[in-house]
Design an enzyme around this catalytic site. Structure first.
Site, mmCIF file in Angstrom:
data_model
loop_
_atom_site.group_PDB
_atom_site.id
_atom_site.type_symbol
_atom_site.label_atom_id
_atom_site.label_comp_id
_atom_site.label_asym_id
_atom_site.label_seq_id
_atom_site.Cartn_x
_atom_site.Cartn_y
_atom_site.Cartn_z
ATOM 1 N N HIS A 16 -3.503 5.759 2.424
ATOM 2 C CA HIS A 16 -2.593 5.446 1.788
ATOM 3 C C HIS A 16 -3.465 4.328 0.363
ATOM 4 O O HIS A 16 -3.461 3.454 0.583
ATOM 5 C CB HIS A 16 -1.692 4.592 2.361
ATOM 6 C CG HIS A 16 -0.328 4.023 1.400
ATOM 7 N ND1 HIS A 16 0.949 3.768 1.958
ATOM 8 C CD2 HIS A 16 -0.534 3.684 0.114
ATOM 9 C CE1 HIS A 16 1.527 3.260 0.826
ATOM 10 N NE2 HIS A 16 0.826 3.195 -0.170
ATOM 11 N N HIS A 18 -3.577 4.437 -3.906
ATOM 12 C CA HIS A 18 -3.244 5.013 -5.111
ATOM 13 C C HIS A 18 -4.488 4.700 -6.175
ATOM 14 O O HIS A 18 -5.023 3.602 -6.283
ATOM 15 C CB HIS A 18 -2.108 3.938 -5.917
ATOM 16 C CG HIS A 18 -0.878 4.045 -4.975
ATOM 17 N ND1 HIS A 18 0.258 4.910 -5.342
ATOM 18 C CD2 HIS A 18 -0.354 3.342 -4.090
ATOM 19 C CE1 HIS A 18 1.058 4.990 -4.485
ATOM 20 N NE2 HIS A 18 0.757 3.942 -3.568
ATOM 21 N N HIS A 196 6.952 7.093 0.229
ATOM 22 C CA HIS A 196 6.980 5.749 0.332
ATOM 23 C C HIS A 196 8.577 5.666 0.739
ATOM 24 O O HIS A 196 9.389 6.047 0.079
ATOM 25 C CB HIS A 196 6.746 5.066 -0.969
ATOM 26 C CG HIS A 196 5.215 4.867 -1.327
ATOM 27 N ND1 HIS A 196 4.522 5.940 -1.351
ATOM 28 C CD2 HIS A 196 4.554 3.706 -1.666
ATOM 29 C CE1 HIS A 196 3.528 5.580 -2.010
ATOM 30 N NE2 HIS A 196 3.469 4.302 -1.994
ATOM 31 N N GLU A 199 9.416 0.066 2.232
ATOM 32 C CA GLU A 199 8.448 -0.949 1.846
ATOM 33 C C GLU A 199 9.708 -2.134 1.322
ATOM 34 O O GLU A 199 9.488 -3.008 2.336
ATOM 35 C CB GLU A 199 7.694 -0.282 0.633
ATOM 36 C CG GLU A 199 6.880 -1.632 0.071
ATOM 37 C CD GLU A 199 5.780 -0.855 -1.195
ATOM 38 O OE1 GLU A 199 6.537 -0.123 -1.609
ATOM 39 O OE2 GLU A 199 4.996 -1.613 -1.502
ATOM 40 N N ASP A 277 -3.771 0.444 -0.261
ATOM 41 C CA ASP A 277 -2.470 0.795 -1.218
ATOM 42 C C ASP A 277 -3.152 0.590 -2.642
ATOM 43 O O ASP A 277 -3.402 1.582 -3.405
ATOM 44 C CB ASP A 277 -1.266 -0.284 -0.960
ATOM 45 C CG ASP A 277 -0.103 0.075 -1.538
ATOM 46 O OD1 ASP A 277 0.175 1.368 -2.189
ATOM 47 O OD2 ASP A 277 1.039 -0.801 -1.379
ATOM 48 N N ASP A 278 -3.237 -0.661 -3.040
ATOM 49 C CA ASP A 278 -3.679 -0.802 -4.508
ATOM 50 C C ASP A 278 -4.810 -1.949 -4.505
ATOM 51 O O ASP A 278 -4.645 -3.002 -4.939
ATOM 52 C CB ASP A 278 -2.773 -1.322 -5.402
ATOM 53 C CG ASP A 278 -1.507 -0.253 -5.416
ATOM 54 O OD1 ASP A 278 -1.553 1.071 -6.183
ATOM 55 O OD2 ASP A 278 -0.559 -0.381 -4.643
#
Ligand code: ADE
Ligand code: ZN
Length: 337
Positions: A16, A18, A196, A199, A277-278
């Protein structure tokens, strides 16, 4: 062996991530400069200081602004290759990465410019670092389904390079059911699908992702724990959850790492994994995410190994590749016993 060294050397899988969320402020400024774009921040420190969020939308506003410096194929190559170089340094062996084409095509950047740059870097990362990969196109859920269909048309000629599709961006108010026709078409076209869900959105969004979109994997899934029937369903189906601890902390999905639900997920018989994630926005890549849950929850070695194995088993790598990844993990465990 100190736990930090153990986690740094642990062979890992990321499911996961981005790509646009791996844009570090330093790279954003250097790309902005060569593209003659001015960012509304004085310098790298000023930009980093803006990374204070209380919810997903605060982050998304800055995330879309940050990625607006990306214009050329080389920009997308540099972004992706920088991420892979970090993953190599963190003993990451396989990655499944998201990209958000609509966030670029809506700014006038052609779909192929994005895909060509990203994919060339992924191929180089496999050749130079041995990091295998899958590339996943995410539809932006704050846009309408028609926009998603138009994006799918742009993707279809490149299906040899795009493994699957996902659903990201502003969750609340944009339930999975909004995209049921699009995802049905994507499945018919042979894409592996994921979304997603849970969340910030309620457990019902996870049900919709499972039953409506028929996803192969749930990205995040934290709020599934609020619904015992859903927990039973996920335990029985074996769906992998791509959990993102530092993201959850920074976006206030959890108040403290000590409250993170990843151990509860393990104990409930679910299949959580650790992901970033980020990472440029949330304070850490894979090793830092493992460290955060190990420290916050005092996870045992067995629990860490379970999370790492879930990463391998929950990936879309071939069975042969999974066997190699398990062998590598077993060798590391024997060597660090
Ligand atoms: N896009 C990038 N990161 C995201 C996240 N954590 N949730 C939803 N959309 C995203
Ligand atoms: Zn995400």
């Amino acid at each position: 062996m100190p736990v930090d060294d153990f986690l740094a050397g642990l062979p890992k899988v990321e499911l996961h991530l981005h790509l646009e969320g791996s844009l570090e402020p330093e790279l954003a400024f250097s790309i902005a400069k060569r593209n003659a774009i001015s960012l509304p921040y004085a310098d790298v420190e000023d930009l980093r200081a803006a990374y204070r969020f209380t919810r997903l939308q605060d982050f998304l506003d800055i995330y879309y602004r940050g990625m607006s410096v990306l214009r050329t194929e080389q920009d997308f190559y540099d972004l992706t290759f920088a991420y892979l170089t970090r993953m190599h340094a963190q003993s990451v062996r396989h990655v499944e990465v998201f990209f958000d084409p609509q966030a670029h095509t809506h700014r006038g950047v052609p779909f192929e410019t994005v895909l060509d740059g990203v994919y060339r870097a992924l191929i180089d990362g496999e050749r130079l670092y041995g990091i295998t990969f899958h590339l996943i196109l995410c539809f932006l859920r704050h846009l309408d389904e028609e926009d998603g269909f138009a994006t799918l048309e742009q993707a279809l000629p490149h299906q040899d390079r795009i493994f699957g599709v996902g659903l990201d961006s502003s969750e609340v108010g944009h339930p999975p059911a909004k995209f049921s026709r699009l995802f049905s078409r994507c499945r018919d076209e042979g894409f592996t699908v994921m979304a997603h869900a849970g969340e910030e959105g309620p457990p019902d969004y996870v049900w919709q992702a499972l039953d409506g979109l028929q996803v192969a994997r749930i990205d995040h899934g934290n709020r599934a724990l609020e619904d015992p029937e859903l927990v039973r369903r996920l335990a029985q189906s074996g769906h992998t959850l791509t959990v993102c601890p530092l993201s959850n902390l920074r976006l206030c999905v959890v108040d403290r790492m000590e409250d993170h639900p990843i151990r509860t997920m393990l104990e409930a018989g679910l299949r959580p994994t650790v992901n970033s994630d980020d990472p440029a926005y949330f304070g850490g890549y894979m090793t830092e995410n493992y460290r955060a849950v190990v420290e916050g929850l005092a996870l045992s070695r067995e629990e860490v190994v379970r999370l790492a194995r879930n990463g391998i088993d929950g990936s879309f790598a071939s069975n042969d590749r999974k066997a190699v990844l398990h062998d590598e993990l077993n060798a590391y465990l024997a060597q660090t016993a």
